[in-house]
Scaffold this active site. Sequence first.
Site, short mmCIF file in Angstrom:
data_model
loop_
_atom_site.label_atom_id
_atom_site.label_comp_id
_atom_site.label_asym_id
_atom_site.label_seq_id
_atom_site.Cartn_x
_atom_site.Cartn_y
_atom_site.Cartn_z
N LYS A 52 59.66 53.39 15.82
CA LYS A 52 58.90 54.24 16.89
C LYS A 52 59.71 55.59 16.80
O LYS A 52 59.12 56.72 17.02
CB LYS A 52 58.66 53.52 18.08
CG LYS A 52 57.71 52.55 18.02
CD LYS A 52 57.78 51.60 19.30
CE LYS A 52 56.77 50.42 19.23
NZ LYS A 52 56.78 49.50 20.19
N GLN A 96 59.99 48.21 25.30
CA GLN A 96 59.81 47.26 24.45
C GLN A 96 59.40 45.78 24.84
O GLN A 96 60.30 45.20 25.33
CB GLN A 96 60.92 47.45 23.10
CG GLN A 96 60.53 46.68 21.86
CD GLN A 96 59.27 47.19 21.11
OE1 GLN A 96 59.20 48.35 21.18
NE2 GLN A 96 58.63 46.39 20.62
N ASP A 119 52.40 52.78 27.11
CA ASP A 119 51.64 51.45 26.41
C ASP A 119 50.20 51.32 27.23
O ASP A 119 49.51 50.26 26.84
CB ASP A 119 52.47 50.37 26.54
CG ASP A 119 53.00 49.97 24.99
OD1 ASP A 119 52.65 50.52 24.03
OD2 ASP A 119 54.06 49.14 24.99
#
Length: 286
Positions: A52, A96, A119
């Site tokens: 990422k 994460q 997210d």
Amino acid sequence: MKLIDGKACAQQIKAQISKEVEMIKAIGFRVPKLAIMLVGDRPDSVSYVRSKEKTCKSLGMDCQTYFLAADTPEEEILKLIEKLNNDRTIDAILIQLPLPDHYDSARILDFIDYRKDADGLHLMNVGLLHLGEPYVMPCTPKGIMTLLETNGIEVAGKHAVVIGRSQLVGEPTAQLLIRQNATVTLCHSHTRNLPEITKIGDIVITAAGKPNLLKPEDFKEGAVLIDVAINRTDEGLEGDVYSPRTREALEQRLGAATPVPGGVGPMTIAMLMQNVLDMYKIKNHN
Ligand code: NAP
């Protein structure tokens, strides 16, 4: 069967993002910035975070990664999130997942300012998605919907079968399909006679994380398969259905399918990058 090429679609999206960032730079504005937090050192998580970070930088955006030990006190994690929430140069924050078991993941995710929630997993963003007014969409479901759209696969009026009901993939994907007027059946580990259901699906989305979940004959002729799963097996990466063993039979049976790898996976990261840029643009009223 049409192979739905997630890699090519993701490349196009990233090229567009890169162009926009170039333009932002050219007029002398600061570039979008993502903050990533990794707690613990799970090798798969480390490699996802690195990828990422690398993608973000390759598109000209900024990325700051925070590596925290697996025994970092929860209050310390919350303090760091608060600092990032208040930092005007940070446009998006990503934690994460999965976090080590001893943390209250929901509490930590909900501590992120929902306008910086890269997210789309904050309670507020989950609620807005359910109301049909998403502020930010979770990356994998957004990637799935983009693949369907860019490949000309009509969703309205179709019977979509989604396998898996996680907050990360299955559940928000079902919501997005409903909003686009599909009739949705959401299956999970307690679903009985799964093949009976998949056989009547026009679009089947598998996100269970179980290799060999279904056989090619468990699909209607001409159906569309979106295989989200990434299963690491002795023979390499496989989906829940798509693998070197099933590819040929799937080609005979289906109308279109995503491969694994090279299907939904590359789209997830492209959608993350899109979310970072979109959050930057909203903040800067562009
Ligand atoms: P998860 O949280 O473990 O959820 C799995 C879901 O599948 C659960 O809802 C579970 O049901 C259901 N399930 C498990 N076994 C089943 C069975 N035999 N029949 C029907 N349903 C079953 O996993 P996730 O985070 O959603 O991820 C799912 C898969 O997608 C994994 O392979 C993951 O690696 C992959 N993934 C890929 C991407 C990508 O970018 N391509 C992104 C995220 C995840 P219950 O709710 O009843 O337990």
